[in-house]
Design a protein around this motif. Structure first.
Motif, PDB file in Angstrom:
ATOM      1  N   SER A 176       4.534  -0.342 -20.297  1.00 60.03           N
ATOM      2  CA  SER A 176       5.698   0.451 -19.876  1.00 60.03           C
ATOM      3  C   SER A 176       6.335   1.153 -21.064  1.00 60.03           C
ATOM      4  O   SER A 176       6.826   2.277 -20.948  1.00 60.03           O
ATOM      5  CB  SER A 176       6.715  -0.443 -19.159  1.00 60.03           C
ATOM      6  OG  SER A 176       7.248  -1.379 -20.047  1.00 60.03           O
ATOM      7  N   SER A 177       6.254   0.499 -22.221  1.00 60.63           N
ATOM      8  CA  SER A 177       6.837   1.087 -23.424  1.00 60.63           C
ATOM      9  C   SER A 177       6.043   2.327 -23.854  1.00 60.63           C
ATOM     10  O   SER A 177       6.626   3.354 -24.226  1.00 60.63           O
ATOM     11  CB  SER A 177       6.833   0.007 -24.504  1.00 60.63           C
ATOM     12  OG  SER A 177       7.497   0.392 -25.613  1.00 60.63           O
ATOM     13  N   GLU A 216       6.627   5.257 -21.509  1.00 57.30           N
ATOM     14  CA  GLU A 216       7.899   5.904 -21.780  1.00 57.30           C
ATOM     15  C   GLU A 216       7.756   6.905 -22.928  1.00 57.30           C
ATOM     16  O   GLU A 216       8.227   8.035 -22.857  1.00 57.30           O
ATOM     17  CB  GLU A 216       8.931   4.843 -22.134  1.00 57.30           C
ATOM     18  CG  GLU A 216      10.333   5.193 -21.746  1.00 57.30           C
ATOM     19  CD  GLU A 216      11.200   3.953 -21.719  1.00 57.30           C
ATOM     20  OE1 GLU A 216      11.968   3.781 -22.661  1.00 57.30           O
ATOM     21  OE2 GLU A 216      11.062   3.152 -20.767  1.00 57.30           O
ATOM     22  N   VAL A 217       7.065   6.455 -23.995  1.00 55.76           N
ATOM     23  CA  VAL A 217       6.887   7.318 -25.167  1.00 55.76           C
ATOM     24  C   VAL A 217       6.028   8.536 -24.811  1.00 55.76           C
ATOM     25  O   VAL A 217       6.311   9.653 -25.255  1.00 55.76           O
ATOM     26  CB  VAL A 217       6.253   6.518 -26.322  1.00 55.76           C
ATOM     27  CG1 VAL A 217       5.903   7.436 -27.476  1.00 55.76           C
ATOM     28  CG2 VAL A 217       7.201   5.433 -26.782  1.00 55.76           C
ATOM     29  N   ALA A 244       5.928  10.235 -22.328  1.00 57.53           N
ATOM     30  CA  ALA A 244       6.655  11.274 -21.608  1.00 57.53           C
ATOM     31  C   ALA A 244       7.557  12.100 -22.524  1.00 57.53           C
ATOM     32  O   ALA A 244       8.197  13.050 -22.088  1.00 57.53           O
ATOM     33  CB  ALA A 244       7.496  10.628 -20.498  1.00 57.53           C
ATOM     34  N   GLU A 245       7.616  11.705 -23.815  1.00 60.14           N
ATOM     35  CA  GLU A 245       8.519  12.406 -24.749  1.00 60.14           C
ATOM     36  C   GLU A 245       7.990  13.793 -25.127  1.00 60.14           C
ATOM     37  O   GLU A 245       6.791  14.058 -25.068  1.00 60.14           O
ATOM     38  CB  GLU A 245       8.685  11.567 -26.029  1.00 60.14           C
ATOM     39  CG  GLU A 245       9.289  10.200 -25.814  1.00 60.14           C
ATOM     40  CD  GLU A 245      10.804  10.243 -25.810  1.00 60.14           C
ATOM     41  OE1 GLU A 245      11.351  11.292 -26.171  1.00 60.14           O
ATOM     42  OE2 GLU A 245      11.421   9.222 -25.433  1.00 60.14           O
ATOM     43  N   ALA A 278       6.283   2.765 -29.713  1.00 55.34           N
ATOM     44  CA  ALA A 278       6.517   1.806 -28.635  1.00 55.34           C
ATOM     45  C   ALA A 278       6.732   0.404 -29.195  1.00 55.34           C
ATOM     46  O   ALA A 278       6.970  -0.541 -28.450  1.00 55.34           O
ATOM     47  CB  ALA A 278       5.330   1.810 -27.674  1.00 55.34           C
TER      48      ALA A 278
END
Lengths: 267, 301
Positions: free
Chosen positions: B190-191, B194-195, B197-198, B223
């Motif tokens: 999940s980490s 998230e990254v 998508a940056e 992450a």
């Protein structure tokens, strides 16, 4: 796939509940010693074989379901009551009382919980009631923190101010106006709490710190069976699979509950 | 910084007090529990005096704090030796087991989490998350015996129990590491997601960076922080899990010492073991906070 993901866990949990509820009225003999059937493999009249004293494994498994359900629900209920009271009082009162309670919560959170439970259970001695006390003594902290956070975020709402203006006391504020709104996340946490308590009960019983023999527990079945691993692996496999399936099902249910609640609570 | 240290000190004091209260507030008489119900009154009094239980609670508490602060952990009843010596003998084994399990968990969780994030929704992702779900639900007091059954008894590859040679470390480390790997893999996934998508990832991709260096260099590196924090938090579970794993494999560490001491009602040893494991947990978490603050420019600045 979806039926597998949702139907199977629900079915397994129903089975667990059913086994725990009807175990006492079924003609089971979890404590019947049969010297002619010592370490008998599955088959031959007893579905899951017999243990080192010739006791039927299936009967003990069903009796163990009752133990794990009692402890699982008992621990979560007691933890919830303590956690809601401590967290609710801390959040609602504020000031020095909140400070003291938050410090207390911090200290408990700084402990690896299961370790404290091991030590407590060891000192209290075996028995279902002591097991519930030991696990609830470390289990309340999570609920307390959660309820405090919820109360803090909710207590500035208008309906709370209105109730306060109408003369509602702190207890009424907490139970009538705050807790009902905080119920959803607490419920999700409690679901995972049941799984954790089931694993913890089996773990403590495995260490010899759980229920008193001859009472059946999945953990103590694994403990007793480990000595006969090579000749009778079913003694360890059967209770282990039971723990695994119950914990897996409860966790899946919790995941699902969380997903569903998240959608609604974030408009 | 000062506030953080003060807060950690307060927590340590609280943990120490809780360990003290553990034995003193629990209903029942520890002396009676140790000697059994048939003990003579004179013997009880002697033991009570030896434990210091005949003095007022406040005095006992202050004495306990003073002695603990000077690393005097008292005398074991069962072994008739200083508790500190017993612990010193057992600590290396637990440290070895915990480090091996942590290493294994990282080796398993990092690639699994990153690849699951890269192939989100694919077969690999489903498999990795299935492993994560299963690994978190398998209790280590069951995984241990099953691994013994397969690898020691059927295949004969590893010793059944004890601590002799590197081969004896394998099964305990796998038993202890699997649960941690399961939780970590989920977090890494999940980490990393998230990254990924940056914006800077899109930029790096646009300038033609290879997918692999994008994934392992940029994404994983950023992450790391939540994963590091989680490792600190999970270490408590790891240390507590070590108690069960050590018991399964007769691994001569602090955890099996704790269980032996509980069974022998050797309270000074119980107290010292709980204190040692809890303080390790508190210190590691404080350390993780520091490392995170040091590694994260946003927090550092």
């Amino acid at each position: 796939m979806s039926a597998l993901r949702h139907g199977l866990p629900a079915g397994l949990l129903l089975l667990w509940l059913l086994a725990a509820l009807v175990a006492p009225v079924l003609p089971l003999a979890p404590d019947r010693i049969d010297l002619t059937a010592i370490l008998a493999p599955p088959g031959h009249g007893s579905l899951l074989g017999n243990d080192d004293l010739g006791r039927p494994v299936l009967d003990r498994l069903l009796a163990g379901a009752r133990t794990s359900l009692l402890v699982g629900l008992g621990v979560v209920t007691v933890s919830l009551v303590i956690g809601v009271l401590v967290g609710g009082v801390a959040g609602l009162a504020g000031g020095w009382l909140d400070l003291v309670l938050v410090r207390l919560i911090d200290v408990f959170l700084a402990f690896p919980g299961i370790l404290l439970a091991i030590a407590l259970a060891g000192i209290l001695g075996p028995g279902i009631d002591n097991l519930i006390i030991a696990l609830a003594a470390v289990g309340w902290v999570g609920y307390a923190r959660l309820v405090r956070a919820q109360v803090l975020s909710l207590k500035r709402r208008d309906h709370v101010a209105a109730a306060r203006a109408l003369g509602a006391g702190p207890a009424r504020l907490l139970f009538r106006h705050l807790l009902p709104l905080a119920l959803a996340p607490v419920l999700v946490e409690a679901t995972f709490g049941v799984a954790a308590a089931v694993i913890a009960e089996a773990g403590l019983s495995f260490l010899g710190l759980g229920v008193q023999p001859p009472q059946a527990s999945w953990g103590s079945m694994i403990r007793d069976g480990a000595a006969y691993l090579l000749v009778a692996p079913h003694l360890v496999l059967a209770p282990g699979v039971a723990v695994l399936l119950v914990v897996l099902s409860v966790n899946l249910l919790g995941d699902r509950l969380r997903d569903r609640i998240d959608v609604r609570s974030r408009p | 910084m000062a506030a953080r240290t003060a807060s950690a000190a307060l927590v340590i004091l609280g943990v120490g007090s809780l360990v003290f209260l553990l034995i003193h507030l629990v209903p029942g008489d520890p002396v009676e529990a140790m000697l059994g119900e048939g003990a003579r009154a004179a013997d009880r009094e002697v033991l009570r005096a030896a434990l210091g239980l005949d003095r007022p609670l406040a005095e006992q508490y202050l004495g306990y704090l003073a002695r603990t602060a000077s690393l005097d952990l008292g005398q074991s009843f069962a072994y008739q030796r200083p508790v500190a010596d017993l612990l010193a003998e057992r600590i290396p084994a637990t440290l070895e087991l915990a480090l091996a399990a942590l290493t294994l968990a990282l080796l398993l969780a990092l690639p699994l989490g990153v690849l699951a994030a890269r192939h989100r929704g694919g077969a690999l992702d489903t498999g990795a998350m299935g492993f994560s779900l299963l690994g978190a639900a398998i209790p280590n007091f069951w995984l241990g015996p099953v691994l013994i059954l397969v690898f020691s008894l059927w295949l004969g590859w590893t010793p059944v129990s004890g601590r002799e040679g590197a081969a004896s470390l394998v099964l305990p480390a796998v038993t202890l590491g699997t649960g941690l790997a399961a939780v970590l893999a989920r977090m890494v996934r999940s980490s990393v997601l998230e990254v990924l998508a940056e914006d800077y990832i899109r930029t790096a991709r646009a300038k033609g960076l290879r997918e692999s260096s994008l994934l392992w260099g940029h994404a994983l590196r950023n992450a790391w922080l939540p994963v590091l924090t989680l490792i600190g938090l999970q270490l408590g579970g790891l240390l507590a899990g070590a108690v069960i794993t050590e018991t399964v494999f007769a691994w001569p560490g602090v955890g099996s010492l704790l269980i032996e001491a509980i069974q022998a009602r050797d309270y000074p040893v119980v107290q010292a073991c709980v204190l040692l494991i809890s303080l390790t947990y508190v210190l590691v978490n404080a350390l993780t906070d520091l490392v995170c603050a040091w590694a994260d420019p946003r927090v550092r600045g």
